[in-house]
Scaffold this motif. Structure first.
Motif, PDB file in Angstrom:
ATOM      1  N   LYS A  11      33.750  92.507 -64.447  1.00 51.00           N
ATOM      2  CA  LYS A  11      35.131  92.987 -64.563  1.00 51.00           C
ATOM      3  C   LYS A  11      35.958  92.613 -63.331  1.00 51.00           C
ATOM      4  O   LYS A  11      37.111  92.223 -63.442  1.00 51.00           O
ATOM      5  CB  LYS A  11      35.141  94.510 -64.719  1.00 51.00           C
ATOM      6  N   HIS A  12      35.339  92.767 -62.163  1.00 47.62           N
ATOM      7  CA  HIS A  12      36.050  92.363 -60.947  1.00 47.62           C
ATOM      8  C   HIS A  12      36.390  90.878 -60.994  1.00 47.62           C
ATOM      9  O   HIS A  12      37.480  90.464 -60.617  1.00 47.62           O
ATOM     10  CB  HIS A  12      35.200  92.650 -59.709  1.00 47.62           C
ATOM     11  N   LEU A  13      35.427  90.107 -61.488  1.00 50.30           N
ATOM     12  CA  LEU A  13      35.659  88.661 -61.516  1.00 50.30           C
ATOM     13  C   LEU A  13      36.767  88.284 -62.491  1.00 50.30           C
ATOM     14  O   LEU A  13      37.446  87.281 -62.321  1.00 50.30           O
ATOM     15  CB  LEU A  13      34.355  87.920 -61.834  1.00 50.30           C
ATOM     16  N   GLN A  14      36.923  89.099 -63.498  1.00 50.13           N
ATOM     17  CA  GLN A  14      38.030  88.825 -64.430  1.00 50.13           C
ATOM     18  C   GLN A  14      39.393  88.932 -63.755  1.00 50.13           C
ATOM     19  O   GLN A  14      40.347  88.273 -64.168  1.00 50.13           O
ATOM     20  CB  GLN A  14      37.965  89.786 -65.616  1.00 50.13           C
ATOM     21  N   SER A  15      39.474  89.781 -62.745  1.00 45.11           N
ATOM     22  CA  SER A  15      40.778  89.940 -62.087  1.00 45.11           C
ATOM     23  C   SER A  15      40.834  89.171 -60.773  1.00 45.11           C
ATOM     24  O   SER A  15      41.589  89.500 -59.873  1.00 45.11           O
ATOM     25  CB  SER A  15      41.060  91.423 -61.842  1.00 45.11           C
TER      26      SER A  15
ATOM     27  N   ILE B 115      34.928  86.836 -44.819  1.00 42.14           N
ATOM     28  CA  ILE B 115      36.163  87.541 -45.198  1.00 42.14           C
ATOM     29  C   ILE B 115      37.118  86.556 -45.874  1.00 42.14           C
ATOM     30  O   ILE B 115      37.706  86.833 -46.916  1.00 42.14           O
ATOM     31  CB  ILE B 115      36.835  88.181 -43.962  1.00 42.14           C
ATOM     32  N   ASP B 116      37.233  85.386 -45.274  1.00 44.35           N
ATOM     33  CA  ASP B 116      38.148  84.387 -45.819  1.00 44.35           C
ATOM     34  C   ASP B 116      37.730  83.945 -47.219  1.00 44.35           C
ATOM     35  O   ASP B 116      38.570  83.803 -48.113  1.00 44.35           O
ATOM     36  CB  ASP B 116      38.218  83.180 -44.878  1.00 44.35           C
ATOM     37  N   LEU B 117      36.441  83.738 -47.435  1.00 48.48           N
ATOM     38  CA  LEU B 117      35.988  83.265 -48.749  1.00 48.48           C
ATOM     39  C   LEU B 117      36.199  84.329 -49.831  1.00 48.48           C
ATOM     40  O   LEU B 117      36.583  84.005 -50.958  1.00 48.48           O
ATOM     41  CB  LEU B 117      34.525  82.823 -48.683  1.00 48.48           C
ATOM     42  N   ILE B 118      35.948  85.591 -49.491  1.00 49.66           N
ATOM     43  CA  ILE B 118      36.187  86.648 -50.471  1.00 49.66           C
ATOM     44  C   ILE B 118      37.688  86.753 -50.765  1.00 49.66           C
ATOM     45  O   ILE B 118      38.096  86.915 -51.923  1.00 49.66           O
ATOM     46  CB  ILE B 118      35.653  87.994 -49.939  1.00 49.66           C
ATOM     47  N   ALA B 119      38.499  86.632 -49.743  1.00 48.68           N
ATOM     48  CA  ALA B 119      39.952  86.659 -49.957  1.00 48.68           C
ATOM     49  C   ALA B 119      40.369  85.512 -50.870  1.00 48.68           C
ATOM     50  O   ALA B 119      41.164  85.677 -51.790  1.00 48.68           O
ATOM     51  CB  ALA B 119      40.675  86.584 -48.616  1.00 48.68           C
ATOM     52  N   ARG B 120      39.818  84.335 -50.617  1.00 47.35           N
ATOM     53  CA  ARG B 120      40.093  83.169 -51.465  1.00 47.35           C
ATOM     54  C   ARG B 120      39.733  83.417 -52.924  1.00 47.35           C
ATOM     55  O   ARG B 120      40.421  82.995 -53.835  1.00 47.35           O
ATOM     56  CB  ARG B 120      39.234  81.985 -51.016  1.00 47.35           C
ATOM     57  N   LEU B 121      38.594  84.045 -53.100  1.00 48.09           N
ATOM     58  CA  LEU B 121      38.103  84.270 -54.461  1.00 48.09           C
ATOM     59  C   LEU B 121      38.914  85.349 -55.180  1.00 48.09           C
ATOM     60  O   LEU B 121      39.168  85.235 -56.376  1.00 48.09           O
ATOM     61  CB  LEU B 121      36.621  84.682 -54.422  1.00 48.09           C
ATOM     62  N   MET B 122      39.319  86.375 -54.453  1.00 50.47           N
ATOM     63  CA  MET B 122      39.820  87.570 -55.135  1.00 50.47           C
ATOM     64  C   MET B 122      41.320  87.815 -55.026  1.00 50.47           C
ATOM     65  O   MET B 122      41.889  88.483 -55.885  1.00 50.47           O
ATOM     66  CB  MET B 122      39.093  88.816 -54.589  1.00 50.47           C
TER      67      MET B 122
END
Lengths: 409, 409
Positions: A11-15, B115-122
């Motif tokens: 679900k997180h990945l969907q957003s 931190i940067d990669l998670i920000a990029r992804l999300m």
């Protein structure tokens, strides 16, 4: 982990971020997949430098020096890179015509990070950028994450078509943020910009206030006469990207950028926000390896890669059916082949794989929607000459078979 | 370069990316500026690990092993990092309660890149994210580049205030993309989450489907009893970030992430689009240094930093005026001081600098607009004990002077 938990993360990945859809596939794996269960296959898709010429003994000595000097240099610091390395780069840049200050050079984790930092600084979602068609896959991988719009400018055997660029700019509503170009021994075509074309491009850039991102990983690797000077040599609004990946080794991830001086502080902060700074021992190791050695090493690399190019050209000349054309690049790692207009290099790849040989289809080097399908890239950098010779032969058989079947179908 | 040319580049910079306005200043330089011409000043602002305990001899040996094994390992490769290092991390993660597979670990250029990669992804521009107030400056530097909206959740001496978080989430129209938290020995407060609070946070995360980004650079550096297990140990929707910067050396830029397995492929492609992969010798060097050594080294670090903490606490107890309060952290590098409600730590810094001592004002650790000004951070990690002792004395004098003048004004 239970199914319920999996779907929670799902679900997180969907957003997730819009940009992240560009992370859904790797451009590199598909051709390799075709030959994964063929142990004797010859893969012309790998554009990496040859492992045989990595100066390992020199690097081992250099690492000893770097580590001997490690005390006091293992904390946070050197955002723009190790100062003596920047001085060394500065001096080497003169070969490419660039006169800058050491303060104008920032060391990066390979030139790929340079592309990323410039994109961070300049590109908002929806911004148009200009690229050569075809262009480097890895650069598109980075640009894709910035959700930009590609405007593809064709190339010919003198490099980017500046008249087409001019016309295209006339027709555009929005000014593009930058032009990404590889003027010397381009990846994937091997083409270098001619002096006349270079003049025209610089003239256009000045007239139209166009920012240029100049990627130059192959500029020193010429096998006849050297390429035209770097664009950065004669125009202030050029961000130059250099790399030790092809002249020393890619696994150390050391490259550099020479941006316009006014951009340096912003780029340094962009870098700090990304990974704080680069590995300080890697930059020292590359410095000690390069110092007093790299000129001679590069001269050897020219002989080495020049010989591989020659063998591939000979092999193609001997084996390929007459309908297929290619260039003879003066440097770099690549030869670009053109099949007859209606023939698909993607489809021919399946036949090639059956002949135990593979390449990267040219279509992969265009942004989606602007694709030409009758081209392909051969890399001669990472294969021994006997494999190149044998690979060219197999490719000739595959192409002959494929074209004959095309005619009959 | 002529004025005209300068303004040409200046024009490009005017149309740079919106995010790049976050690159206009460095958060680190201001406090240092105050004491730059005071050579005897004691700077409590530097949260870097101590140089005296960097295991240089061990690293030199490790580098020899890494370079002895370099042949075949200097090309492109190892996108997720050197496999034996990932195995070693996996085993060490058990101390923090985390049971994952080695395939669930990705090596990064320090946890900052995580931190940067998670920000990029999300994170898309305008997305709300939850942070602790106060929180780590460097994380905000990264998040700022993603143009997000901060939602600040207060902390107390048990960590993040989960009841406040719950209430805040009730009041929000848009679901925040993630919570960024440092549960163990937080930067800047030194606070660790209590077991009860941790339970409540995990319960909330499950109930509300909240993604957690858990930054854990100090988790192993406890000086009494160990902290609560990592959040990642008991919840699937946690991205855990670890680092060798504090236990080995920051200058090598080696950290790691343990994301939910479903995120790994996307994060790997995000990394490839950024800098292709990490330095392969650095990851081998850290592996050989850590293997069979790091547990003992960390035990020594606990004694070493624990002693520095004790000296600072003793010094504060002896010197500070009674209106000023602080915590006694069980680990990490920081002590957080509270001045009386109406007193500005930013203003007191000028007085402190005159007394040859400096710190980071607490207001710097809040996103703009959510600032408390009566707090400050002292780092004891990078100063020798005699300097800590003397610095506490100076700070006591400065605070006494400043508070007396406040009263009289």
């Amino acid at each position: 982990m239970s199914q319920q938990e999996l779907s929670l993360v799902g679900k997180h990945l969907q957003s997730r971020a819009t940009r992240s859809h560009s992370f859904e596939s790797s451009p590199w794996s598909e051709a390799l997949d075709l030959i994964r269960d063929r142990p004797d296959a010859i893969y012309f898709g790998d554009g990496a430098p040859a492992t045989e010429v990595q100066p390992i003994a020199r690097l081992q000595e250099a690492a000893l020096k770097a580590w001997a000097d490690a005390s006091g240099n293992l904390g946070y610091g050197e955002l723009a890179g190790y100062a003596p390395l920047r001085e060394l780069i500065l001096e080497r840049m003169q070969v490419r015509g660039i006169r800058a200050g050491a303060g104008d050079i920032m060391v990066t984790n390979g030139s790929q990070q340079g592309i990323d930092l410039i994109a961070r600084l300049m590109l908002d979602p929806g911004d148009p950028i200009l690229v050569e068609g075809p262009t480097y896959i890895g650069a598109m991988q980075t640009f894709d994450a910035y959700e930009i719009d590609y405007v593809v400018i064709p190339m010919d055997d003198e490099g980017i078509d500046v008249a087409a660029l001019d016309a295209r700019l006339d027709a555009m509503d929005r000014k593009p943020k930058l032009l990404y170009t590889i003027p010397a021994f381009q990846n994937p075509t091997g083409t270098s910009i001619s002096l006349a074309r270079r003049e025209a491009l610089l003239d256009l850039a000045e007239r139209r206030h166009l920012l240029i991102l100049e990627d130059d990983p192959y500029g020193e690797l010429w096998y006849g006469s050297p390429p035209a000077p770097a664009l950065r040599a004669d125009h202030p609004a050029v961000v130059y990207l250099g790399s030790f990946s092809k002249t020393i080794a890619p696994g150390l991830r050391v490259g550099w950028m020479v941006p316009p001086p006014e951009m340096m502080d912003l780029l340094a902060m962009a870098k700090e926000a990304t990974d704080i700074h680069s590995n300080r021992i890697a930059t020292r190791t590359v410095y000690h390896a390069a110092e007093g050695f790299l000129d001679g090493h590069v001269a050897m690399l020219r002989e080495f890669y020049g010989a591989r190019r020659d063998v591939l050209i000979e092999g193609l000349t001997a084996s390929m059916p007459p309908e297929i054309e290619w260039n003879v690049p003066d440097g770099g790692f690549f030869i670009w082949l053109r099949l007859p207009e209606a023939v698909s290099a993607n489809e021919m790849l399946v036949t090639a794989a059956r002949h135990d040989v593979a390449y990267l289809p040219g279509s992969w080097f265009y942004p989606l929607g602007d694709v030409r399908t009758n081209e392909l890239r051969l890399s001669f950098s990472s294969l021994p000459v006997d494999r190149i010779r044998e690979g060219a032969k197999r490719l000739g058989h595959a192409a002959t078979d494929f074209l004959r079947n095309e005619e009959c179908s």
